[in-house]
Design a protein around this motif. Structure first.
Motif, PDB file in Angstrom:
ATOM      1  N   LYS A   9       0.900  -1.159   0.000  1.00  0.00           N
ATOM      2  CA  LYS A   9       0.000   0.000   0.000  1.00  0.00           C
ATOM      3  C   LYS A   9       0.936   1.205   0.000  1.00  0.00           C
ATOM      4  O   LYS A   9       0.952   2.023   0.931  1.00  0.00           O
ATOM      5  CB  LYS A   9      -0.885  -0.046   1.256  1.00  0.00           C
ATOM      6  CG  LYS A   9      -2.068   0.881   1.200  1.00  0.00           C
ATOM      7  CD  LYS A   9      -3.130   0.420   0.223  1.00  0.00           C
ATOM      8  CE  LYS A   9      -4.234   1.454   0.101  1.00  0.00           C
ATOM      9  NZ  LYS A   9      -5.195   1.097  -0.983  1.00  0.00           N
TER      10      LYS A   9
ATOM     11  N   GLU B 183      -4.758  -3.480   0.060  1.00  0.00           N
ATOM     12  CA  GLU B 183      -4.303  -3.420  -1.332  1.00  0.00           C
ATOM     13  C   GLU B 183      -5.520  -3.615  -2.245  1.00  0.00           C
ATOM     14  O   GLU B 183      -6.197  -4.643  -2.178  1.00  0.00           O
ATOM     15  CB  GLU B 183      -3.273  -4.531  -1.578  1.00  0.00           C
ATOM     16  CG  GLU B 183      -2.668  -4.455  -2.964  1.00  0.00           C
ATOM     17  CD  GLU B 183      -1.569  -5.481  -3.190  1.00  0.00           C
ATOM     18  OE1 GLU B 183      -1.780  -6.665  -2.887  1.00  0.00           O
ATOM     19  OE2 GLU B 183      -0.499  -5.094  -3.681  1.00  0.00           O
TER      20      GLU B 183
ATOM     21  N   THR C  98       0.086   1.086   7.756  1.00  0.00           N
ATOM     22  CA  THR C  98      -0.518  -0.136   7.203  1.00  0.00           C
ATOM     23  C   THR C  98       0.333  -1.341   7.594  1.00  0.00           C
ATOM     24  O   THR C  98       1.431  -1.191   8.128  1.00  0.00           O
ATOM     25  CB  THR C  98      -0.613  -0.087   5.661  1.00  0.00           C
ATOM     26  OG1 THR C  98       0.695  -0.271   5.110  1.00  0.00           O
ATOM     27  CG2 THR C  98      -1.212   1.223   5.175  1.00  0.00           C
TER      28      THR C  98
ATOM     29  N   SER D  51      -0.495   3.676  -4.054  1.00  0.00           N
ATOM     30  CA  SER D  51      -1.943   3.836  -3.944  1.00  0.00           C
ATOM     31  C   SER D  51      -2.342   4.877  -2.902  1.00  0.00           C
ATOM     32  O   SER D  51      -3.511   5.210  -2.790  1.00  0.00           O
ATOM     33  CB  SER D  51      -2.567   2.482  -3.609  1.00  0.00           C
ATOM     34  OG  SER D  51      -1.816   1.851  -2.594  1.00  0.00           O
ATOM     35  N   ARG D  52      -1.338   5.413  -2.160  1.00  0.00           N
ATOM     36  CA  ARG D  52      -1.656   6.450  -1.157  1.00  0.00           C
ATOM     37  C   ARG D  52      -0.817   7.687  -1.427  1.00  0.00           C
ATOM     38  O   ARG D  52       0.415   7.611  -1.492  1.00  0.00           O
ATOM     39  CB  ARG D  52      -1.334   5.945   0.263  1.00  0.00           C
ATOM     40  CG  ARG D  52      -2.230   4.817   0.733  1.00  0.00           C
ATOM     41  CD  ARG D  52      -1.924   4.468   2.188  1.00  0.00           C
ATOM     42  NE  ARG D  52      -0.579   3.967   2.380  1.00  0.00           N
ATOM     43  CZ  ARG D  52       0.103   4.037   3.520  1.00  0.00           C
ATOM     44  NH1 ARG D  52      -0.432   4.619   4.582  1.00  0.00           N
ATOM     45  NH2 ARG D  52       1.320   3.534   3.608  1.00  0.00           N
TER      46      ARG D  52
END
Ligand code: NAP
Ligand code: MG
Length: 484
Positions: A259, A386, A410, A293-294
């Motif tokens: 992530k 994810e 995470t 993704s972040r």
């Protein structure tokens, strides 16, 4: 889909240097995710095929391959790399049809495969032991030796790159390999076998057994005569693989996704950062273990950056692989369902922008419009799990400590990047972030061929790529000679 001058059957296993019908005689349908159409059949290999492949690999280790000087192994890999380069367009077309990658991304994967073969070809004769000062009358040295038979269980998202980094390094060290590609993405694995054959790699050194994970994959990971497992894929299957490895007490390398965050501070060069911020999230439709993704963004620049990110998202175009737009389909209806499920679970979140699915895109393909979500709490499901789709979340922060804490919040730790002009902050963040790779003012999803890559926490353990991978695919022997 011929591989130019090379030819290979798509519905067979490659075992002991020959194309073989799977023991079951059964096949599985091969889907083109851009259209949802069945375009062929692949072999449904089972435990018997795996057993034959392991036996062939063991025999290869005892034969010519086991005696081959390291520089000759390296030369063979480099030769394979040249064959790959001569077939980049054909490989890209095969991959685009099989996994739905836009052509230019599939082409980049083929070039990366060649690069791995070049790199590990050149490295094969440069792995050295040490001499160790010891007691009077002794000479002590270490030898780096291959494990023997290595198992490679590969996912569907980057077949060529993952085969290159894992099988390439294993072969450079002199191992013999059994490769189980993902059932959704076998064609370039089979092409790899055809290329090895063309390059003169001895029989049994590379074996490819397509099939289902719980059949061929489970048979391979639990096989009593394999000596190492390299796995890339999901956390639940990675857990099963590690248990299977424990039963036979063999080492295992797990690369299980992440992530991965990008931290954008208020002194960052936003112009430089923007393409990386978006591309690292949507490349390969977000189906990338090291996808970013972040996006963790300082509140002072949050609104202006969000607007610029949104503008980029609105310009993204989704369509069939052959149309070669920014984003292709997801690999399967199942994967599309998973991503749609996440988006439904984020129904409470603000959609900052969406890309566009091109008008003439087949409805039977597995398309999802890229989606940018804003103001996402760092502990929201979509900021922790994810997703493996073209979805990014933007999370605001106030202070450096808070940014680091969010980055580390995470269970994963694969890749991170930090965008700031402050040199001290770069160094502090690089140390404080829990990840296998940290990029400062750039983001290389997975990094280059030369850069050791792997995770901590639920992202897995062990390192692939670079020289480090060669140590992972070898075992160290200490020789202590007493001579008085
Ligand atoms: P997966 O099930 O972990 O598959 C990865 C590989 O393991 C495939 O070759 C698969 O074969 C094989 N496999 C499956 N079950 C097995 C078993 N019991 N024993 C041995 N091998 C087995 O991943 P997926 O189902 O394709 O994708 C699901 C999720 O995993 C994605 O949504 C994503 O979050 C994550 N993922 C991560 C990566 C990564 O790069 N880290 C890559 C892919 C997926 P078959 O596919 O033929 O069954
Ligand atoms: Mg396919």
């Amino acid at each position: 889909m011929p591989l130019s001058a090379l030819w290979y059957p798509t519905d067979k296993c490659f075992i002991d240097g020959a194309w073989q019908t799977p023991a079951s005689g059964a096949t599985l349908p091969l889907e083109n995710p851009s259209t949802g159409q069945i375009i062929g059949q692949i072999a449904r290999g089972n435990a018997d095929d795996i057993d034959a492949a392991v036996s062939a690999a063991q025999a290869a280790r005892l034969g010519e391959w086991g005696r081959m000087p390291a520089f000759e192994r390296g030369r063979m890999l480099a030769h394979m790399g040249r064959i790959v380069l001569a077939h980049v367009d054909a490989l890209a077309e095969i991959e685009a049809a099989d996994v739905g990658k836009p052509l230019k991304q599939a082409r980049a994967d083929a070039v990366a495969l060649a690069r791995y073969l070049e790199y590990y070809g050149g490295a094969a004769d440069k792995v050295m032991g040490e001499t160790i000062p010891y007691l009077d009358g002794y000479t002590v040295y270490t030898l780096r030796e291959p494990h023997g038979v290595t198992a490679h269980i590969v996912p569907w998202n980057y077949p060529m790159q993952i085969i290159g980094r894992s099988v390439g390094a294993a072969l450079a060290m002199g191992n013999a390999c059994v490769l189980k590609p993902a059932e959704e993405a076998c064609l370039t694995a089979l092409a790899f076998a055809a290329i090895a054959d063309e390059a003169g790699v001895p029989k049994g050194v590379i074996n490819v057994v397509p099939g289902l994970g719980h059949e061929a994959g489970a048979a391979l990971s639990s096989h009593a005569r394999i000596n190492h497992i390299s796995f890339t894929g999901s956390v639940p299957v990675g857990t099963l693989i590690q248990k299977a490895a424990a039963d036979n007490v063999v080492p295992v390398t797990l690369e299980l996704g992440g992530k991965s965050p990008q931290l954008v501070f208020d002194d960052a060069d936003l112009e430089a950062a923007l393409p990386f911020l978006v591309n690292a999230g949507i490349q390969n439709a977000g189906q990338t273990c090291s996808a970013s993704s972040r996006l963790i963004v300082h509140r002072r620049i949050h609104d202006q950056l969000l607007e610029r990110l949104a503008a980029r998202y609105r310009a993204l175009r989704v369509g069939p692989a052959m149309a070669d737009l920014d984003i292709g389909p997801l690999i399967s209806g199942t994967q599309k369902g998973i991503v749609a499920g996440f988006l439904a679970a984020g129904g409470d979140l603000e959609i900052a922008a969406r890309g566009e699915i091109a008008a003439d895109t087949p409805a039977s393909g597995h398309y999802i419009a890229p989606t940018l979500l804003a103001g996402v709490p760092h502990d929201h499901l979509l900021a922790r799990d994810e997703i493996f789709g073209p979805v990014q979340v933007v999370i605001p922060f106030e202070s450096e400590d808070e940014a680091i804490a969010i980055a580390n919040s995470t269970d994963f730790g694969l890749v991170a990047s930090v965008w700031t002009r402050d040199g001290g902050r770069q160094m502090r963040a690089a140390k404080a972030i829990r990840a296998g790779q940290v990029f400062l003012n750039n983001y290389g999803a997975g990094g280059g061929v030369e850069l050791p890559f792997g995770g901590i926490g639920k992202s897995g353990h062990g390192r692939e790529k670079g020289f480090e991978a060669l140590y992972g695919f070898s075992t160290l022997k200490t020789v202590a000679a007493f001579h008085g």
